[in-house]
Design a protein around this motif. Structure first.
Motif, PDB file in Angstrom:
ATOM      1  N   VAL A  81     -50.515 -36.497  19.074  1.00  0.00           N
ATOM      2  CA  VAL A  81     -51.862 -36.138  19.512  1.00  0.00           C
ATOM      3  C   VAL A  81     -51.778 -35.186  20.702  1.00  0.00           C
ATOM      4  CG1 VAL A  81     -52.968 -38.249  18.721  1.00  0.00           C
ATOM      5  CG2 VAL A  81     -51.956 -38.180  21.020  1.00  0.00           C
ATOM      6  N   SER A  82     -52.882 -34.494  20.915  1.00  0.00           N
ATOM      7  CA  SER A  82     -52.988 -33.587  22.063  1.00  0.00           C
ATOM      8  C   SER A  82     -53.308 -34.419  23.300  1.00  0.00           C
ATOM      9  CB  SER A  82     -54.091 -32.565  21.779  1.00  0.00           C
ATOM     10  OG  SER A  82     -54.536 -31.996  22.971  1.00  0.00           O
ATOM     11  N   ALA A  83     -52.320 -34.572  24.210  1.00  0.00           N
ATOM     12  CA  ALA A  83     -52.502 -35.419  25.389  1.00  0.00           C
ATOM     13  C   ALA A  83     -53.172 -34.671  26.527  1.00  0.00           C
ATOM     14  CB  ALA A  83     -51.145 -35.966  25.847  1.00  0.00           C
ATOM     15  N   GLU A  84     -52.999 -33.349  26.571  1.00  0.00           N
ATOM     16  CA  GLU A  84     -53.559 -32.558  27.676  1.00  0.00           C
ATOM     17  C   GLU A  84     -53.756 -31.129  27.210  1.00  0.00           C
ATOM     18  OE1 GLU A  84     -55.193 -32.182  31.287  1.00  0.00           O
ATOM     19  OE2 GLU A  84     -54.085 -34.025  30.833  1.00  0.00           O
ATOM     20  N   ARG A  85     -54.890 -30.564  27.562  1.00  0.00           N
ATOM     21  CA  ARG A  85     -55.138 -29.148  27.261  1.00  0.00           C
ATOM     22  C   ARG A  85     -55.521 -28.437  28.544  1.00  0.00           C
ATOM     23  NH1 ARG A  85     -55.866 -28.167  21.606  1.00  0.00           N
ATOM     24  NH2 ARG A  85     -57.226 -26.358  21.816  1.00  0.00           N
ATOM     25  N   MET A  86     -54.858 -27.304  28.796  1.00  0.00           N
ATOM     26  CA  MET A  86     -55.121 -26.531  30.014  1.00  0.00           C
ATOM     27  C   MET A  86     -55.436 -25.103  29.621  1.00  0.00           C
ATOM     28  SD  MET A  86     -51.870 -28.110  31.995  1.00  0.00           S
ATOM     29  CE  MET A  86     -51.018 -28.355  30.466  1.00  0.00           C
ATOM     30  N   GLY A  87     -56.132 -24.390  30.510  1.00  0.00           N
ATOM     31  CA  GLY A  87     -56.445 -22.993  30.225  1.00  0.00           C
ATOM     32  C   GLY A  87     -57.929 -22.759  30.195  1.00  0.00           C
ATOM     33  N   GLU A  88     -58.325 -21.792  29.405  1.00  0.00           N
ATOM     34  CA  GLU A  88     -59.741 -21.399  29.351  1.00  0.00           C
ATOM     35  C   GLU A  88     -60.308 -21.821  28.006  1.00  0.00           C
ATOM     36  OE1 GLU A  88     -59.797 -17.227  30.099  1.00  0.00           O
ATOM     37  OE2 GLU A  88     -58.350 -17.386  31.715  1.00  0.00           O
ATOM     38  N   ILE A  89     -60.580 -23.088  27.885  1.00  0.00           N
ATOM     39  CA  ILE A  89     -60.969 -23.629  26.587  1.00  0.00           C
ATOM     40  C   ILE A  89     -62.326 -23.079  26.156  1.00  0.00           C
ATOM     41  CG2 ILE A  89     -61.388 -25.736  25.282  1.00  0.00           C
ATOM     42  CD1 ILE A  89     -59.581 -27.145  27.404  1.00  0.00           C
ATOM     43  N   SER A  90     -62.316 -22.365  25.047  1.00  0.00           N
ATOM     44  CA  SER A  90     -63.543 -21.852  24.416  1.00  0.00           C
ATOM     45  C   SER A  90     -64.436 -21.070  25.370  1.00  0.00           C
ATOM     46  CB  SER A  90     -64.353 -23.010  23.814  1.00  0.00           C
ATOM     47  OG  SER A  90     -63.565 -23.720  22.896  1.00  0.00           O
ATOM     48  N   VAL A  91     -63.852 -20.354  26.311  1.00  0.00           N
ATOM     49  CA  VAL A  91     -64.675 -19.610  27.269  1.00  0.00           C
ATOM     50  C   VAL A  91     -65.089 -18.262  26.703  1.00  0.00           C
ATOM     51  CG1 VAL A  91     -64.682 -18.460  29.499  1.00  0.00           C
ATOM     52  CG2 VAL A  91     -63.758 -20.759  29.292  1.00  0.00           C
ATOM     53  N   GLN A  92     -64.090 -17.489  26.267  1.00  0.00           N
ATOM     54  CA  GLN A  92     -64.412 -16.143  25.794  1.00  0.00           C
ATOM     55  C   GLN A  92     -64.152 -16.043  24.300  1.00  0.00           C
ATOM     56  OE1 GLN A  92     -61.809 -14.296  28.549  1.00  0.00           O
ATOM     57  NE2 GLN A  92     -63.436 -13.755  29.968  1.00  0.00           N
ATOM     58  N   LYS A  93     -65.194 -16.197  23.550  1.00  0.00           N
ATOM     59  CA  LYS A  93     -65.069 -16.167  22.094  1.00  0.00           C
ATOM     60  C   LYS A  93     -65.343 -14.769  21.568  1.00  0.00           C
ATOM     61  CE  LYS A  93     -64.146 -20.439  21.380  1.00  0.00           C
ATOM     62  NZ  LYS A  93     -62.758 -20.732  21.120  1.00  0.00           N
ATOM     63  N   GLY A  94     -65.114 -14.586  20.279  1.00  0.00           N
ATOM     64  CA  GLY A  94     -65.548 -13.342  19.655  1.00  0.00           C
ATOM     65  C   GLY A  94     -64.412 -12.468  19.186  1.00  0.00           C
ATOM     66  N   SER A  95     -63.261 -12.533  19.841  1.00  0.00           N
ATOM     67  CA  SER A  95     -62.145 -11.711  19.379  1.00  0.00           C
ATOM     68  C   SER A  95     -60.909 -12.599  19.226  1.00  0.00           C
ATOM     69  CB  SER A  95     -61.850 -10.591  20.381  1.00  0.00           C
ATOM     70  OG  SER A  95     -61.492 -11.124  21.625  1.00  0.00           O
ATOM     71  N   THR A  96     -60.199 -12.411  18.154  1.00  0.00           N
ATOM     72  CA  THR A  96     -58.990 -13.187  17.912  1.00  0.00           C
ATOM     73  C   THR A  96     -57.845 -12.235  17.653  1.00  0.00           C
ATOM     74  OG1 THR A  96     -59.141 -13.270  15.496  1.00  0.00           O
ATOM     75  CG2 THR A  96     -60.424 -14.896  16.724  1.00  0.00           C
ATOM     76  N   THR A  97     -56.635 -12.777  17.678  1.00  0.00           N
ATOM     77  CA  THR A  97     -55.469 -11.951  17.405  1.00  0.00           C
ATOM     78  C   THR A  97     -55.513 -11.414  15.982  1.00  0.00           C
ATOM     79  OG1 THR A  97     -54.415 -14.076  17.061  1.00  0.00           O
ATOM     80  CG2 THR A  97     -53.824 -12.884  19.041  1.00  0.00           C
ATOM     81  N   ALA A  98     -56.191 -12.121  15.123  1.00  0.00           N
ATOM     82  CA  ALA A  98     -56.290 -11.663  13.739  1.00  0.00           C
ATOM     83  C   ALA A  98     -57.092 -10.367  13.635  1.00  0.00           C
ATOM     84  CB  ALA A  98     -56.937 -12.744  12.874  1.00  0.00           C
ATOM     85  N   THR A  99     -57.978 -10.135  14.616  1.00  0.00           N
ATOM     86  CA  THR A  99     -58.772  -8.901  14.594  1.00  0.00           C
ATOM     87  C   THR A  99     -58.201  -7.851  15.545  1.00  0.00           C
ATOM     88  OG1 THR A  99     -60.266  -9.737  16.317  1.00  0.00           O
ATOM     89  CG2 THR A  99     -60.901 -10.135  14.030  1.00  0.00           C
ATOM     90  N   GLY A 100     -56.994  -8.066  16.004  1.00  0.00           N
ATOM     91  CA  GLY A 100     -56.341  -7.061  16.833  1.00  0.00           C
ATOM     92  C   GLY A 100     -56.426  -7.306  18.318  1.00  0.00           C
ATOM     93  N   SER A 101     -57.103  -8.378  18.754  1.00  0.00           N
ATOM     94  CA  SER A 101     -57.180  -8.678  20.188  1.00  0.00           C
ATOM     95  C   SER A 101     -55.856  -9.280  20.657  1.00  0.00           C
ATOM     96  CB  SER A 101     -58.300  -9.677  20.439  1.00  0.00           C
ATOM     97  OG  SER A 101     -58.208 -10.195  21.740  1.00  0.00           O
ATOM     98  N   THR A 102     -55.384  -8.853  21.834  1.00  0.00           N
ATOM     99  CA  THR A 102     -54.143  -9.424  22.362  1.00  0.00           C
ATOM    100  C   THR A 102     -54.485 -10.420  23.461  1.00  0.00           C
ATOM    101  OG1 THR A 102     -53.958  -7.547  23.855  1.00  0.00           O
ATOM    102  CG2 THR A 102     -52.692  -7.437  21.833  1.00  0.00           C
ATOM    103  N   GLY A 103     -55.258 -11.408  23.126  1.00  0.00           N
ATOM    104  CA  GLY A 103     -55.723 -12.371  24.115  1.00  0.00           C
ATOM    105  C   GLY A 103     -54.814 -13.574  24.229  1.00  0.00           C
ATOM    106  N   GLY A 104     -55.298 -14.528  25.035  1.00  0.00           N
ATOM    107  CA  GLY A 104     -54.638 -15.816  25.071  1.00  0.00           C
ATOM    108  C   GLY A 104     -53.368 -15.894  25.889  1.00  0.00           C
ATOM    109  N   PHE A 105     -52.645 -16.999  25.662  1.00  0.00           N
ATOM    110  CA  PHE A 105     -51.397 -17.278  26.362  1.00  0.00           C
ATOM    111  C   PHE A 105     -50.224 -16.950  25.444  1.00  0.00           C
ATOM    112  CE2 PHE A 105     -53.556 -20.812  29.074  1.00  0.00           C
ATOM    113  CZ  PHE A 105     -54.182 -19.829  29.815  1.00  0.00           C
ATOM    114  N   TRP A 106     -49.303 -16.163  25.958  1.00  0.00           N
ATOM    115  CA  TRP A 106     -48.171 -15.712  25.158  1.00  0.00           C
ATOM    116  C   TRP A 106     -46.935 -16.588  25.312  1.00  0.00           C
ATOM    117  CZ3 TRP A 106     -47.646 -11.174  22.054  1.00  0.00           C
ATOM    118  CH2 TRP A 106     -48.833 -10.453  21.918  1.00  0.00           C
TER     119      TRP A 106
END
Length: 805
Positions: free
Chosen positions: A335-360
């Protein structure tokens, strides 16, 4: 003897999932930063940030791994790059925090994207875009480090390996190598030891993923008595799969399809088929263990907690989250015990559409009590575990530009440093002073733009102007929260804070930072007022510089003015010392556009006509220290000096020009701080020339020969005795210091900044920190700070002392 030390290195990390590693023994985190390797100790109490950049690679660093030689215990750092090479760096004798280049391994014919090292094994695996995995044997004898190619494995069917993992099946047992990449299959290879070295053969194909696999990592199962291995594989299908490698034969009956109609369609994906193979005369099997889901975008990296106490898996995803997975003690479900970061803050673009967002990248600290992640802005975030509260608390990370830094400028009193970059951001760097400690940090990201930024200059302590790959310049005002933050943490006090604007926000198109204040419509003004108070609260709370998510969202400076007139991308900007005039130039291939435009800062109007003298792009502009003269240099190999009108201080006219100032294009120029008007020019012809006024013209008094094209220069703003200090930067990244006699203008070479602490690409701008300390000048010794911008994405500050005149 002149003493030169590196005070501050600001640099962003490469957006490549394999380009970082955290060493268990020394606590050093190494990451790729353009074509260099940055070294950082996240647990260092002094918060110094990056303390060294290793120079050697000629293209972007794609993979970094620490490795300890099993026979000698020598600490090595293995790095791979888009320059087709793998390089081995050896820890300096007696200092495990610094490394020297020891060996370059050549053999790949394309970008090397991934590396794997095995604990207790003398081999390193590298995977490249040439569709091969190469196995290297590493031997350390005395001072010599050697890497020999023992096996090259061609990927069949052909794909590019993006992830590798290497582990011993049992203690002193055969090695197992997992390979994945631009395919949805994970390949398992097992090594048979031969006299020539380990011979890897394909043992199993693990299917189930529905997209490319980006990360693989092995661990010893802490719940298993038999020493089973767990393999985590993360994919662009948003799922992580766990596989169990165990000794012996496993017989599992596949469930019939009609047992659970809900699982009917998923049966092939969640197949529990046992893959069996032989290694060293023993039977082993691989079975699917668990499916970890919950991410909303590609999963880039996985890493097992190195701590022996807890079995946890850390994953970094393009959905801006860092997740810690644990096995439930009762049900055994992951199970997911802890989630950190910007959860669901900036929606609309994904890596599938060419955005280089997120944590690498996501990494564990050696003790498993801290995690760090590299985000899309090239900045590192950090979280520390608080055992009393049982929560993960965000801590201070590090930040830096991820593309060429094109300009640096000090605030007029040296209170802070501004840097502008091709990564479309302007950043403010200042010192954090506390408890007798001091360290440099990014305090604000005043401008997040839609164009690459080319130049910047300050208009006093609370305003600056920048030019980008657009036809206009933008002027920005400092907001109150930043002024208060700098006063609180840097002891940089500014006058008239009450006159400053409250805050700014980026509009939808992301081109200019909008002012949020009283002039806005009522509804917007109320929102703006709330936003301003929120910003104030966020930035005034903590007793430390802003965190990355605060920098990106709450430290913008509102735009004050736009300056129009140019027809092409802005190439240079300079502000007069009395701050009444802004001089600018743009890229030009004709006389029509190769002009200097002047703007009056009292009402921002353009002073016409523009100043004409050049036929190609003007590369640098500079006002003399008394603002009587304006100097321009350009790609047409000439310099021009314009004189200020005594009747109308806003008007300049051409006084003199030299059509053949250098034999190749002139790239930079600077005035010397002496009453006999003197300036220096830097040329692609590898020369620095010093010119002094003689009647209605300027004569060349001194020429300095350098080894490569000179791209930047700067005079120290204060004279020391009868000497001027000149810093020069070259196309190769070399930095040199000279003293120039004020009377004869003879130049004496004072020293070079060591290549080990110099940039690896062209220097784009140099800026000495203005000194406000009267007592800082001795009879024959001067201490100063030099800011350096470079194409290698770094912004640096050097402390230079014992500058004997």
């Amino acid at each position: 003897m002149v003493s030169i030390t590196s005070d501050y290195i600001s640099v962003g990390g490469n957006r490549h999932p394999a380009a970082a590693d955290w060493d268990v023994q020394s606590g050093v985190l190494a990451f790729g930063a353009d074509n260099n390797v940055a070294l950082w100790d996240p647990k260092d109490d002094s918060q110094r940030g990056v303390y060294s950049l290793l120079v050697g690679h000629t293209d972007k660093v794609c993979a970094v791994r620490f490795y300890t030689c099993p026979t000698t215990g020598t600490k090595l750092l293995v790095t791979a790059s888009a320059d087709h090479t793998v390089r081995i760096w050896r820890a300096a004798t007696g200092d495990h925090r610094n490394f020297m280049l020891s060996q370059t391994l050549e053999g790949h014919t394309s970008s090397v994207n991934t590396l794997a090292v095995g604990d207790g094994a003398d081999i390193v695996a590298s995977g490249a875009a040439d569709g091969s995995v190469k196995i290297w044997r590493i031997t350390v004898k005395g001072e010599e480090t050697k890497g020999d190619l023992v096996k090259s494995i061609a990927m069949k069917p052909r794909f590019f390996p993006l992830a590798l993992a290497l582990k011993s099946l049992q203690t002193d047992g055969p090695m197992v190598l997992a390979v994945a990449g631009t395919t949805n299959i994970v390949q398992i290879y097992v090594a048979e030891n031969t006299p020539e070295g380990p011979d890897f053969t394909l043992a199993a194909l693990l299917s189930g993923h529905e997209a490319w696999v980006r990360s693989l990592s092995f661990t010893l199962d802490k719940q298993s008595q038999a020493g089973d291995l767990l393999l985590a594989s993360a994919s662009q299908d948003k799922y992580i799969r766990l596989w169990r490698l165990q000794r012996g034969e496993v017989m599992r009956a596949a469930p019939a399809e009609d047992e659970d109609p809900m699982l009917g369609g998923l049966e092939p994906t969640l197949s529990n088929k046992a893959h069996q193979f032989h290694a060293a005369g023993l039977m082993y099997s691989v079975t699917f263990e668990a499916l970890l889901f919950g991410n909303e975008d590609w999963v880039y990296t996985t890493a097992w907690n190195p701590s022996s106490e807890r079995q946890q898996l850390l994953s970094a995803s393009a959905d801006n989250t860092l997740t810690i997975w644990e096995q439930d003690t009762v049900s055994g479900i992951w199970v997911s015990a802890e989630r950190m970061g910007e959860i669901s803050v900036q929606k609309g673009s994904t890596t599938a559409t060419g955005s280089t967002g997120g944590f690498w990248i996501g990494l564990w600290s050696p003790d498993g009590k801290q995690v760090v992640s590299l985000g899309r802005t090239g900045s590192w975030r950090a979280w520390c575990y608080d055992p009393d509260m049982d929560v993960w608390v965000q801590a201070l990370g590090i930040a830096g530009h991820v593309r060429s830094v094109n300009g640096v400028r000090w605030e007029p009193t040296g209170g802070y440093l501004l840097s502008a970059s091709s990564d479309q951001t302007t950043r403010l760097h200042a010192q954090w002073l506390r408890d007798g400690k001091q360290s440099w940090h990014e305090f604000s990201r005043p401008q997040i733009h839609g164009y690459d930024l080319n130049c910047v200059d300050t208009l006093g302590p609370a305003r600056f102007v920048s030019g980008a790959d657009e036809k206009l310049l933008r002027v920005f005002n400092e907001p109150k929260p930043i002024a208060k933050l700098l006063e609180k943490l840097s002891s940089f006090k500014q006058l008239a804070v009450g006159e400053l604007p409250d805050t700014a926000q980026i509009p939808v198109l992301g081109l200019s930072n909008q002012y949020m204040g009283e002039e806005a419509p009522l509804e917007e003004a109320n929102i703006a007022d709330g936003q301003a108070q929120a910003n104030q609260a966020i930035l005034s709370g903590p007793e430390q510089p802003p965190l990355e998510d605060q920098l990106a969202r709450y430290t913008l400076w509102p735009e004050h003015e736009k300056l129009y007139g140019h027809g092409y991308e802005i190439s240079a900007v300079a502000v007069s010392h009395d701050r009444t005039l802004i001089a600018t130039a743009c890229k030009a291939s004709s006389i029509d556009h190769a002009v200097v435009r002047l703007y009056d800062t009292s009402d921002w109007h353009e002073i016409r006509p523009p100043l004409a003298a050049h036929s190609l792009t003007i590369t640098s502009l500079s006002f003399s220290s008394d603002d009587l003269y304006l100097l321009s240099v350009g790609r047409d190999r000439q310099w021009a000096v314009y004189r200020r009108s005594e009747q109308d201080p806003t008007m300049f006219s051409l006084m003199t020009s030299h059509s053949k100032g250098h034999s190749r294009m002139i790239l930079d120029a600077a005035w010397a701080p002496i009453s006999d008007h003197t300036f220096a020019t830097a040329g692609r012809d590898k020369l620095v020339k010093i010119w002094q006024i003689a009647g209605e013209s300027f004569l060349c008094k001194t020429s300095i020969n350098l080894k490569s094209p000179v791209t930047a220069l700067s005079f120290l703003p204060q004279m020391q005795g009868n000497s001027l200090f000149l810093a020069t930067g070259e196309d190769s990244g070399k930095l040199s210091l000279y003293t120039v006699a004020a009377d004869s203008l003879e130049a004496t070479h004072l020293g070079n900044i060591d290549t080990l602490i110099s940039p690896s690409k062209a220097i784009t701008q140099l800026a000495w920190r203005p000194s406000t300390e009267e007592g800082g000048i001795g009879q024959d010794i001067y201490s100063a700070k030099l800011a350096v911008a470079s194409e290698d994405t770094s912004t640096r500050i050097y402390a230079i002392s014992n500058m004997v005149s």
